[in-house]
Design an enzyme around this catalytic site. Sequence first.
Site, PDB file in Angstrom:
ATOM      1  NE  ARG A  65      -4.115   1.820   2.139  1.00  0.00           N
ATOM      2  CZ  ARG A  65      -4.516   2.572   3.166  1.00  0.00           C
ATOM      3  NH1 ARG A  65      -3.961   2.426   4.353  1.00  0.00           N
ATOM      4  NH2 ARG A  65      -5.498   3.442   3.005  1.00  0.00           N
ATOM      5  CG  HIS A  69      -1.580   5.428  -0.139  1.00  0.00           C
ATOM      6  ND1 HIS A  69      -2.314   5.942   0.890  1.00  0.00           N
ATOM      7  CD2 HIS A  69      -2.403   4.546  -0.763  1.00  0.00           C
ATOM      8  CE1 HIS A  69      -3.533   5.392   0.908  1.00  0.00           C
ATOM      9  NE2 HIS A  69      -3.602   4.528  -0.075  1.00  0.00           N
ATOM     10  CG  ASN A  97      -1.402   8.914   3.174  1.00  0.00           C
ATOM     11  OD1 ASN A  97      -1.764   7.892   2.577  1.00  0.00           O
ATOM     12  ND2 ASN A  97      -0.773   9.913   2.572  1.00  0.00           N
ATOM     13  CG  HIS A 196      -8.210  -3.957  -1.285  1.00  0.00           C
ATOM     14  ND1 HIS A 196      -9.218  -3.057  -1.517  1.00  0.00           N
ATOM     15  CD2 HIS A 196      -7.111  -3.210  -1.015  1.00  0.00           C
ATOM     16  CE1 HIS A 196      -8.755  -1.816  -1.397  1.00  0.00           C
ATOM     17  NE2 HIS A 196      -7.471  -1.882  -1.106  1.00  0.00           N
TER      18      HIS A 196
HETATM   19  C1  HEM Z   1      -9.236   1.440  -5.999  1.00  0.00           C
HETATM   20  C2  HEM Z   1      -9.195   2.301  -5.022  1.00  0.00           C
HETATM   21  C3  HEM Z   1      -8.750   1.963  -3.635  1.00  0.00           C
HETATM   22  C4  HEM Z   1      -9.368   2.349  -2.489  1.00  0.00           C
HETATM   23  C5  HEM Z   1     -10.615   3.222  -2.376  1.00  0.00           C
HETATM   24  C6  HEM Z   1      -8.634   1.768  -1.399  1.00  0.00           C
HETATM   25  C7  HEM Z   1      -8.941   1.976  -0.062  1.00  0.00           C
HETATM   26  C8  HEM Z   1      -8.353   1.305   0.979  1.00  0.00           C
HETATM   27  C9  HEM Z   1      -8.773   1.417   2.359  1.00  0.00           C
HETATM   28  C10 HEM Z   1      -9.876   2.323   2.879  1.00  0.00           C
HETATM   29  C11 HEM Z   1      -8.000   0.573   3.089  1.00  0.00           C
HETATM   30  C12 HEM Z   1      -8.076   0.346   4.600  1.00  0.00           C
HETATM   31  C13 HEM Z   1      -7.302   1.460   5.308  1.00  0.00           C
HETATM   32  C14 HEM Z   1      -7.533   1.514   6.785  1.00  0.00           C
HETATM   33  O1  HEM Z   1      -8.514   0.943   7.280  1.00  0.00           O
HETATM   34  O2  HEM Z   1      -6.715   2.143   7.502  1.00  0.00           O
HETATM   35  C15 HEM Z   1      -7.099  -0.078   2.179  1.00  0.00           C
HETATM   36  C16 HEM Z   1      -6.144  -1.008   2.542  1.00  0.00           C
HETATM   37  C17 HEM Z   1      -5.248  -1.568   1.652  1.00  0.00           C
HETATM   38  N1  HEM Z   1      -5.075  -1.219   0.336  1.00  0.00           N
HETATM   39 FE1  HEM Z   1      -6.360  -0.152  -0.776  1.00  0.00          FE
HETATM   40  N2  HEM Z   1      -7.586   1.044  -1.888  1.00  0.00           N
HETATM   41  C18 HEM Z   1      -7.605   1.138  -3.243  1.00  0.00           C
HETATM   42  C19 HEM Z   1      -6.678   0.589  -4.102  1.00  0.00           C
HETATM   43  C20 HEM Z   1      -5.548  -0.069  -3.715  1.00  0.00           C
HETATM   44  C21 HEM Z   1      -4.432  -0.383  -4.562  1.00  0.00           C
HETATM   45  C22 HEM Z   1      -4.295   0.063  -6.012  1.00  0.00           C
HETATM   46  C23 HEM Z   1      -3.527  -1.073  -3.807  1.00  0.00           C
HETATM   47  C24 HEM Z   1      -2.166  -1.615  -4.187  1.00  0.00           C
HETATM   48  C25 HEM Z   1      -1.850  -2.042  -5.384  1.00  0.00           C
HETATM   49  C26 HEM Z   1      -4.093  -1.207  -2.495  1.00  0.00           C
HETATM   50  C27 HEM Z   1      -3.537  -1.905  -1.455  1.00  0.00           C
HETATM   51  C28 HEM Z   1      -4.060  -1.978  -0.174  1.00  0.00           C
HETATM   52  C29 HEM Z   1      -3.586  -2.896   0.843  1.00  0.00           C
HETATM   53  C30 HEM Z   1      -2.530  -3.972   0.648  1.00  0.00           C
HETATM   54  C31 HEM Z   1      -4.311  -2.612   2.007  1.00  0.00           C
HETATM   55  C32 HEM Z   1      -4.135  -3.244   3.392  1.00  0.00           C
HETATM   56  C33 HEM Z   1      -3.048  -2.450   4.109  1.00  0.00           C
HETATM   57  C34 HEM Z   1      -2.684  -2.935   5.516  1.00  0.00           C
HETATM   58  O3  HEM Z   1      -3.240  -3.920   6.011  1.00  0.00           O
HETATM   59  O4  HEM Z   1      -1.818  -2.279   6.128  1.00  0.00           O
HETATM   60  N3  HEM Z   1      -5.293  -0.559  -2.463  1.00  0.00           N
HETATM   61  N4  HEM Z   1      -7.320   0.393   0.911  1.00  0.00           N
END
Ligand code: HEM
Length: 332
Positions: A65, A69, A97, A196
């Site tokens: 992530r 970002h 963030n 995800h």
């Molecule tokens: C398409 C639009 C996207 C949205 C709206 C989105 C939104 C989010 C949100 C809200 C979370 C949880 C954050 C939290 O609760 O603190 C999350 C987690 C995550 N996102 Fe996305 N995301 C998107 C695309 C992506 C992309 C493109 C990637 C990487 C290629 C990605 C990788 C991740 C990962 C791996 C997590 C888990 C992080 C952790 O456990 O520390 N996301 N995302």
Amino acid sequence: MASPRKLSSLLQAAALFLAMLLHGCNAQLSTRFYDSSCSNLTSVVTNVIRQAQNSDPRIHASLIRLHFHDCFVDGCDASLLLDTSGSIQTEKDAAPNQNSVRGFDVVDDIKTAVENFCPGIVSCADILALAAQISVSEAGGPSYTVPLGRRDGTTANPSGANNALPSPFEGLTSIQSKFSAVGLDDTDLVALSGAHTIGRAQCFTFSGRLYNFSGTGSPDPTLDTNYGDTLRQSCPQSGGGSTLNDLDPTTRDAFDNNYFTNLQSNRGLLQSDQELFSTSGASTVSIVNSFANSQSTFFQSFGNSMINMGNISPLTGSNGQIRSDCRRVNAS
Ligand code: HEM
Ligand SMILES: *[C@@H]1O[C@H](CO)[C@@H](O)[C@H](O)[C@H]1NC(C)=O
Ligand SMILES: *[C@@H]1O[C@H](CO)[C@@H](O)[C@H](O)[C@H]1NC(C)=O
């Protein structure tokens, strides 16, 4: 003989051509960039990530992530890693963030280990790209070869982070625009959302779907009833906003294509996840189905799309710098 005006426009065209040529060359990353200058790079980074993963099973997700970002805000230039100091206002406090992105201590550990082997050679932006690639592979995902050679920026852009990064409450068309603004298409959007398949999300990022979706008085109709029951237990209507939940409720730390089969059974956690499948007539639906049907199709696309995302406006050549501390620009 050519008129002076014609000659000057000819010169202008030549200058433009040369500038484009140079720009094109500069923008070229290479999979062999550190072959001679830091041949141990991959094994050094892998070792630190394995150490970290022993005590933190979530770290692969968090590192993937960070690269996302970073890249969406002024390109993959490690701007996300800069702390507030002097004229720098950190991106870490921007809405997408704050209290959410994590793993910065592990990035510091990687940087320290890399500096021990190859001082002053490897950028923080490349460390993020490589840490993401290694994390995908360590979690059981595809092994793609990541192009390297990025340099680090000297600015941070918190308002850029607020504007460019997608929100989980956003409509599909708006998310598609944010991806296309950085040159990524629907296949990239669907494939990269497949990240995800691992990681966690706090209750507040989806609780709007559980009780009173868009003021309807009912839960989101595209949320499976049983899955909704489970999520309401984890996320009571009053409080609990930061409780962690698995983004993939079936295989939470394994990088596989279950994210897409989850979407097919209304078990996407975030509104932005489920929309990829449940928006009627959307161009993303058939892509979700193809990834749900074939893990190898997903893996192939995911690798391609990570490379596409990693290619967003890198600083190369003599632009930017190689930071010695990922949290600060070098003292001049
Ligand atoms: C398409 C639009 C996207 C949205 C709206 C989105 C939104 C989010 C949100 C809200 C979370 C949880 C954050 C939290 O609760 O603190 C999350 C987690 C995550 N996102 Fe996305 N995301 C998107 C695309 C992506 C992309 C493109 C990637 C990487 C290629 C990605 C990788 C991740 C990962 C791996 C997590 C888990 C992080 C952790 O456990 O520390 N996301 N995302
Ligand atoms: C680094 O490379 C050297 C020589 O190629 C090798 O002997 C050493 O074991 C490597 N170290 C690590 C941590 O991979
Ligand atoms: C749902 O939200 C709407 C708009 O905010 C509000 O008017 C309504 O009273 C809420 N319904 C319930 C059952 O809480």
